[in-house]
Design an enzyme around this catalytic site. Structure first.
Site, PDB file in Angstrom:
ATOM      1  N   GLU A 136      -5.502   5.785  11.654  1.00  0.00           N
ATOM      2  CA  GLU A 136      -5.041   4.470  12.097  1.00  0.00           C
ATOM      3  C   GLU A 136      -6.203   3.587  12.523  1.00  0.00           C
ATOM      4  OE1 GLU A 136      -2.204   3.270  11.715  1.00  0.00           O
ATOM      5  OE2 GLU A 136      -0.782   4.919  11.557  1.00  0.00           O
ATOM      6  N   ASP A 164       1.278   8.897   1.065  1.00  0.00           N
ATOM      7  CA  ASP A 164       1.268   7.649   0.308  1.00  0.00           C
ATOM      8  C   ASP A 164      -0.127   7.093   0.038  1.00  0.00           C
ATOM      9  OD1 ASP A 164       1.101   7.302   3.049  1.00  0.00           O
ATOM     10  OD2 ASP A 164       2.235   5.442   3.101  1.00  0.00           O
ATOM     11  N   GLU A 168      14.120   3.611   7.945  1.00  0.00           N
ATOM     12  CA  GLU A 168      12.926   4.444   7.837  1.00  0.00           C
ATOM     13  C   GLU A 168      13.140   5.601   6.867  1.00  0.00           C
ATOM     14  OE1 GLU A 168       8.855   5.090   9.287  1.00  0.00           O
ATOM     15  OE2 GLU A 168      10.236   3.454   8.861  1.00  0.00           O
ATOM     16  N   GLU A 207       5.788  -2.569   3.019  1.00  0.00           N
ATOM     17  CA  GLU A 207       5.631  -1.951   1.694  1.00  0.00           C
ATOM     18  C   GLU A 207       6.478  -2.617   0.611  1.00  0.00           C
ATOM     19  OE1 GLU A 207       3.677   0.580   4.478  1.00  0.00           O
ATOM     20  OE2 GLU A 207       5.719  -0.239   4.525  1.00  0.00           O
ATOM     21  N   THR A 254      -5.061  -0.408   2.293  1.00  0.00           N
ATOM     22  CA  THR A 254      -3.715   0.076   2.611  1.00  0.00           C
ATOM     23  C   THR A 254      -3.134  -0.632   3.827  1.00  0.00           C
ATOM     24  OG1 THR A 254      -2.382   2.101   2.777  1.00  0.00           O
ATOM     25  CG2 THR A 254      -4.373   1.972   4.153  1.00  0.00           C
TER      26      THR A 254
END
Length: 635
Positions: A225, A355, A459, A478, A564
């Site tokens: 993160e 992902d 989610e 996304e 990302t």
């Protein structure tokens, strides 16, 4: 006998709840395990506006005479499971709007309504209105963060106050993995300000970051993160400031001396202890920015956490001329034990934990031109098609169910569960980048169908029960990202309508007193008091770019790629240069004085002796960060 009565009671309760859902919302699950998935009612062939449509497809036969979704079949079973040749390169596809009523599972919407709604061009005036709405959404969230939360990490938009790490509960990883007490939302939003052309606020924000943000904090954060949200944003903003062309307007900072690059370097050095003393070179998942790896840290990390450092660490290395960060970022290996290299989890899929690993294999190749990354991506993509993809061979033709990517046992290929998560909605966008546009159109339709049903993406969504498994929606980007990239690939106005639907849903359901709030429950639309930083860095940015046709991202002649976390990076030859190549090769070599140079392995790194510590006045030899790529935008 009591346990039997309890089990029976729970079963009856569940059936009762399903009945209520059917009666009240029309959302209940199928009672039959093999009933066809209703989001694809009569899913006919997607076609161009003038092209023919094939007849509606029928069910796939199953052993024993059962008929049901081929998604439930293990790979290799049935006619639809022969290996695909990938990636395919079809002509950029467009969708026949008359068929979207079927695709979206609208119970009272026939093809005529969707033909009327989606077939016409998106008027320029409406596009400008949606662009301004997206910009206003960002401004409302950003201004409220600055007014009520800065210098804390996040905004609590319901109670109009800031949020930082949860010092009272170190085990609250949902908060502490992300919030490092370093003004996260401001840092994460820097390049969005530039993309929207707000030079005065961008310059003000950069100066605030330089003057007030420090990484010398007793904060334990997740390496992944901190890398994608903070390190990536600092590097993106640095390149915007030092771009000689200044495509977004005058984003230069008076007397700027590479401070953001220094800050990126400082943060990366503080993350390096995560790579020490791991036998595999895979980093520990968390690190304390002051003290290093906590003594009680977990040895398990996910594939995305281990393999999604390639882009940011690679950019930093090439800007500094120091290979250390790129080497550790290449430690790419589901959940794996960093000491033994053994897989702990068995699930393989496209969603959380996996992902961005796939995404960064491809994007690392795009940025740096490393053929090994492309080879790894192609191998991974082929495996995804062979083992995760269920349904008919082609999206647009043939018999069977429309394609879906499922979660399987990584050792056997058998189906592990019947849910997908919202992070998987990034995948159509990735397919656009490799030219597999037809499949991207088909998969995007599936996620948009879920959005249309709830006004948000839960989610987790259980495609067998046809209902959410996990009900919250934290303003994730996304689906917006894939919508934007598909519009760039097809120029089909349908995707502008999708973006408008998303914008209107966010305004209707998530806007609160001081910003935009997480949806706690996508059905009853209750909210949680949290606005994550990616809402400003990604969701608002992609929505704005979708409607801003004349943005420099599209018109400047520079090719851009998004990390990302949605941070913009120009694709140019400078990032394909290896400043350290003359000193040593992959296996080691000689320096300019002829002395042998050893390439360190990740587990040998010691931050205190790191060659990456910048000497005083080092800005004089830092490579320039000018953007200057050629050709049309990559997106």
């Amino acid at each position: 006998m009591q346990w039997r009565a309890l089990v029976l009671g729970l079963v009856l309760l569940r059936l009762g709840l399903h009945g209520v859902l059917w009666l009240v919302f029309g959302l209940g699950p199928s009672m039959g395990f093999y009933q066809r998935f209703p989001l694809s009612f009569g899913f006919q062939r997607l076609r161009s506006p003038d092209g023919p449509a094939s007849p509606a497809s029928g069910p796939v036969g199953r052993p024993g005479g059962l008929s049901g979704p081929s998604w439930l079949q293990p790979p290799g079973t049935g006619a639809t499971q022969s290996p695909r040749k990938v990636p395919r390169r079809p002509e950029p596809g467009v969708c026949g709007p008359a068929h979207w009523g079927y695709v979206l599972g609208g119970r009272d919407r026939g093809p005529d309504e969707y033909e009327k709604r989606y077939s016409g061009a998106f008027p320029p005036q409406l596009r400008a209105q949606m662009r301004d709405l997206a910009r206003g959404m960002f401004v409302f969230g950003y201004d409220n963060y600055m007014a009520h939360a800065f210098p804390q990490d996040e905004l609590n938009p319901i109670h109009c106050r800031g949020r930082g790490p949860d010092r009272g509960d170190p085990s609250n990883l949902n908060i502490n993995d992300v919030l490092g007490n370093y003004s996260l939302t401001l840092v994460d939003a820097l390049d969005t300000l530039a993309v929207m052309g707000n030079s005065s606020e961008f310059q003000k924000a950069v100066k605030l970051v330089i003057n007030t943000v420090s990484f010398d904090k007793d904060s334990t954060v997740q390496v992944f993160e901190a890398t994608i949200r903070v390190l990536g944003s600092l590097l993106s903003a640095h390149r915007i400031i030092t771009d000689s062309k200044q495509p977004f307007g005058d984003m230069t900072i008076k007397d700027y001396d590479n401070e953001l690059l220094y800050m990126a370097h400082d943060l990366a050095v503080r993350l390096l202890p995560a790579f020490e003393n791991t036998k595999t070179g895979i980093p520990y998942p968390r690190v304390n920015l002051k003290t290093g790896v906590p003594p009680d840290t977990n040895n398990e990390t996910c594939t995305a956490g281990a393999g999604s450092l390639l882009v940011e660490f690679g950019i930093l290395s090439r800007l500094l001329g120091d290979s250390t960060f790129e080497w550790v970022g290449q430690a790419s290996s589901n959940v794996v034990n960093i000491q033994t290299g053994h897989w702990v989890g068995k699930q393989s899929g496209l969603g959380a934990g996996l992902d961005s690993f796939y995404e960064y294999l491809l994007k690392s190749y795009i940025l740096f031109g490393e053929k090994e990354d492309l080879e790894m991506f192609n191998a991974a993509y082929q495996s995804i098609q062979n083992y995760l993809r269920r349904g008919r061979e082609a999206c647009n033709e043939g018999e069977g169910d429309p394609p879906l990517y499922v979660n399987v046992n990584m050792f056997s290929g058998q189906l592990m569960n019947t849910w997908i998560d919202s992070l998987q909605a990034f995948f159509p966008g990735l397919q656009v980048l490799i030219g597999d546009v037809e499949d991207a159109i088909c998969l995007h339709a599936f996620y948009y169908a879920i959005w249309k049903r709830y006004g948000a993406l839960p989610e987790r969504y259980n495609w067998q029960l046809q209902a959410p498994d996990v009900l919250f929606y934290p303003l994730r980007p996304e689906l917006v990202e894939s919508t934007y990239l598909l519009y760039q690939a097809t120029k089909n106005p349908f995707y502008l309508h999708v973006g408008m639907d998303i914008l209107q849903s966010l305004e209707k359901y998530t806007k609160v007193k001081c910003g935009y709030a997480t949806l706690h429950h996508v059905i009853d639309k209750s909210t949680e008091d949290r606005m994550e930083s990616f809402f400003l860095s990604e969701t608002c940015k992609y929505l704005y770019l979708l409607f801003d046709e004349d943005n420099p991202v599209h018109k400047s002649g520079t090719r851009y790629m998004f990390t990302t976390e949605g941070h913009i990076v120009s694709v140019d030859e400078h990032l394909r240069e290896l400043p350290w190549k003359e000193f040593f090769s992959e296996e080691g070599g000689q320096d300019q004085g002829g002395k042998s140079v050893h390439r360190p392995k990740p587990h040998e790194l010691k931050v205190i002796n790191s060659s990456s510590n910048l000497p005083a006045g080092a800005s004089s030899w830092l490579p320039g960060a000018e953007a200057g790529g050629r050709g049309s935008p990559l997106i």
